[in-house]
Design a protein around this motif. Structure first.
Motif, PDB file in Angstrom:
ATOM      1  N   ILE A  40      -8.548  -2.361  -4.141  1.00 37.71           N
ATOM      2  CA  ILE A  40      -7.916  -1.031  -4.108  1.00 37.71           C
ATOM      3  C   ILE A  40      -8.111  -0.393  -5.483  1.00 37.71           C
ATOM      4  O   ILE A  40      -7.519  -0.847  -6.459  1.00 37.71           O
ATOM      5  N   LYS A  41      -8.966   0.613  -5.524  1.00 35.61           N
ATOM      6  CA  LYS A  41      -9.159   1.319  -6.801  1.00 35.61           C
ATOM      7  C   LYS A  41      -8.848   2.801  -6.688  1.00 35.61           C
ATOM      8  O   LYS A  41      -8.491   3.440  -7.677  1.00 35.61           O
ATOM      9  N   LYS A  95      -7.153   4.265   3.095  1.00 37.04           N
ATOM     10  CA  LYS A  95      -7.339   5.110   4.284  1.00 37.04           C
ATOM     11  C   LYS A  95      -7.546   4.247   5.534  1.00 37.04           C
ATOM     12  O   LYS A  95      -8.317   3.290   5.519  1.00 37.04           O
ATOM     13  N   GLY A  96      -6.820   4.607   6.574  1.00 40.27           N
ATOM     14  CA  GLY A  96      -6.964   3.898   7.847  1.00 40.27           C
ATOM     15  C   GLY A  96      -6.338   2.507   7.862  1.00 40.27           C
ATOM     16  O   GLY A  96      -6.408   1.800   8.871  1.00 40.27           O
ATOM     17  N   GLY A 151      -3.583   8.557   3.715  1.00 41.96           N
ATOM     18  CA  GLY A 151      -4.420   8.385   4.911  1.00 41.96           C
ATOM     19  C   GLY A 151      -4.212   7.053   5.592  1.00 41.96           C
ATOM     20  O   GLY A 151      -4.982   6.650   6.464  1.00 41.96           O
ATOM     21  N   GLY A 152      -3.151   6.337   5.193  1.00 47.44           N
ATOM     22  CA  GLY A 152      -2.858   5.037   5.807  1.00 47.44           C
ATOM     23  C   GLY A 152      -1.939   5.173   7.012  1.00 47.44           C
ATOM     24  O   GLY A 152      -1.470   6.265   7.342  1.00 47.44           O
ATOM     25  N   LEU A 153      -1.715   4.036   7.677  1.00 42.04           N
ATOM     26  CA  LEU A 153      -0.861   4.023   8.870  1.00 42.04           C
ATOM     27  C   LEU A 153       0.407   3.234   8.557  1.00 42.04           C
ATOM     28  O   LEU A 153       0.371   2.003   8.452  1.00 42.04           O
ATOM     29  N   VAL A 155      -0.585  -6.271  10.198  1.00 32.16           N
ATOM     30  CA  VAL A 155      -0.761  -5.204   9.196  1.00 32.16           C
ATOM     31  C   VAL A 155      -1.831  -5.669   8.205  1.00 32.16           C
ATOM     32  O   VAL A 155      -2.079  -6.865   8.052  1.00 32.16           O
ATOM     33  N   ASP A 156      -2.447  -4.670   7.539  1.00 33.30           N
ATOM     34  CA  ASP A 156      -3.517  -5.001   6.585  1.00 33.30           C
ATOM     35  C   ASP A 156      -2.973  -5.248   5.185  1.00 33.30           C
ATOM     36  O   ASP A 156      -3.567  -5.987   4.407  1.00 33.30           O
ATOM     37  N   GLY A 157      -1.904  -4.558   4.866  1.00 36.06           N
ATOM     38  CA  GLY A 157      -1.412  -4.651   3.495  1.00 36.06           C
ATOM     39  C   GLY A 157       0.008  -4.164   3.405  1.00 36.06           C
ATOM     40  O   GLY A 157       0.660  -3.874   4.420  1.00 36.06           O
ATOM     41  N   THR A 158       0.494  -4.073   2.167  1.00 37.78           N
ATOM     42  CA  THR A 158       1.882  -3.674   1.974  1.00 37.78           C
ATOM     43  C   THR A 158       2.115  -3.226   0.532  1.00 37.78           C
ATOM     44  O   THR A 158       1.170  -3.188  -0.260  1.00 37.78           O
TER      45      THR A 158
END
Ligand code: LMR
Length: 334
Positions: A156-157, A163-164, A183-185, A203-206
């Motif tokens: 993440i830079k 996004k997405g 732009g995230g969910l 989920v992808d991240g937090t």
């Protein structure tokens, strides 16, 4: 919450308070994080000081790590009197109908702990706590945790890197808007479910202060952590008002002293714990920790500060302006 569980808890609560004069008064203090976090350590400190100052007349039972109740349940349990004390994060008061607390979630509103303390230890913080009274809740104090950073299984830079992506957040409309601005969910989820959701790819991240990331082992299932420090996460220590007002005055005074001391302790260790846990994450070798450059940080700020304006109608411009005044934040200065 299961009705039977609640009934048992309420019955136990009723017995514990006042039924037998020589029995200690029991305060159930439920929380969702690990013991060795700023909140966990401060809760244990309060339990110890309450016991000492009341000479054993009050016994504080601390239930850590969502062992008694999860996020949403614990608020209900407090209002019903099944537990007496909690320290939910400030992001969790919106669903209770006290939306003004979401002001603390506004991205970049505090540069550091000093700015935060101008609010939490000043008149604005007190005014906010007073808004809990009509809900049957007394706000006693603010306890610090720290500044949140984003994690993911990819580097993440820039804001575009999120996004997405499906990102777990706490139950705050400001945080929902924050993720949308990138732009995230946004995915609202109880804290106790986050590790598994990350592990299984639900989920992808937090976003977390590092103390929460590390003590839940989220770094083991997130390959990248970028020190965006884009928002604050901390707590209000709250009690069931009826319970608190019903305590003998001398005991309440001793508990207030214990709370004052625990607040000093909590706010002293919060940064130390987060720094220590960041070192531990780095040493684990499981997550790559990236510190954004000045330009990269500015890009995140530019993407996220418009959330302030967008959320004005929900939180109230008055409370936002009073925070700006305390912290010196100027949204036009980017
Ligand atoms: C979260 O849900 O991420 C936090 O509010 C947990 C906590 O209590 O620090």
């Amino acid at each position: 919450m299961k009705f039977s569980k609640l009934l048992v808890a309420m019955f136990a609560g009723a017995i514990s308070f006042g039924a037998f004069a020589d029995q200690p008064i029991v305060i159930k203090f439920s929380h969702v994080v690990a013991q060795d976090t700023p909140k966990g350590l401060a809760a244990n400190h309060f339990a110890k000081r309450a016991d000492e100052l009341t000479k054993g007349k009050v016994k504080v039972e601390v239930y850590a790590n969502s062992t008694l109740y999860k996020d949403k349940e614990e608020m209900e349990a407090l209002q019903l009197g099944a537990v007496q004390m909690l320290a939910p994060s400030l992001a969790k008061f919106g669903p209770l109908g006290v939306k003004e607390f979401e002001v603390f979630d506004l991205p970049y509103i505090f540069d550091d702990y000093n700015e935060l303390h101008k609010v939490t230890q000043g008149p604005v913080g007190q005014q906010l706590l007073a808004k809990l009274e009509p809900k049957g809740i007394r706000g006693l104090s603010y306890w610090d945790n720290g500044f949140k950073s984003f994690s993911l299984n990819a580097p993440i830079k820039t804001p575009a890197d999120l996004k997405g992506k499906k990102l777990r957040i706490q139950s705050s409309k400001v945080l929902e808007e924050e993720i949308r601005a990138l732009g995230g969910l946004p995915q609202v989820m109880a804290f106790s479910e986050v590790y598994q959701a990350l592990q299984t790819g639900v989920v992808d991240g937090t976003e977390n202060p590092i103390s929460n990331l590390y003590t839940q082992k989220m770094h083991e299932v997130q390959k990248h952590l970028t020190m965006t420090e884009h928002g604050y996460l901390g707590y209000a220590v709250i009690v069931n008002k009826k319970f608190w007002d019903g305590l003998p005055a001398d005991i309440r005074g001793q508990l207030e002293t214990a709370m004052k001391e625990s607040t000093v302790y909590a706010n002293k260790i919060a940064k130390e714990q987060n720094d220590k846990d960041l070192d531990a994450v780095k040493k684990s070798g499981k997550t790559e920790v990236y510190v954004p450059t000045k330009e990269e940080r500015l890009a995140f700020k530019k993407a996220l500060v418009p959330v302030h304006k967008k959320m004005e109608s929900r939180i109230g411009s008055e409370i936002i302006q009073s925070l700006y005044k305390e912290t010196g934040f100027n949204p036009g200065a980017l």
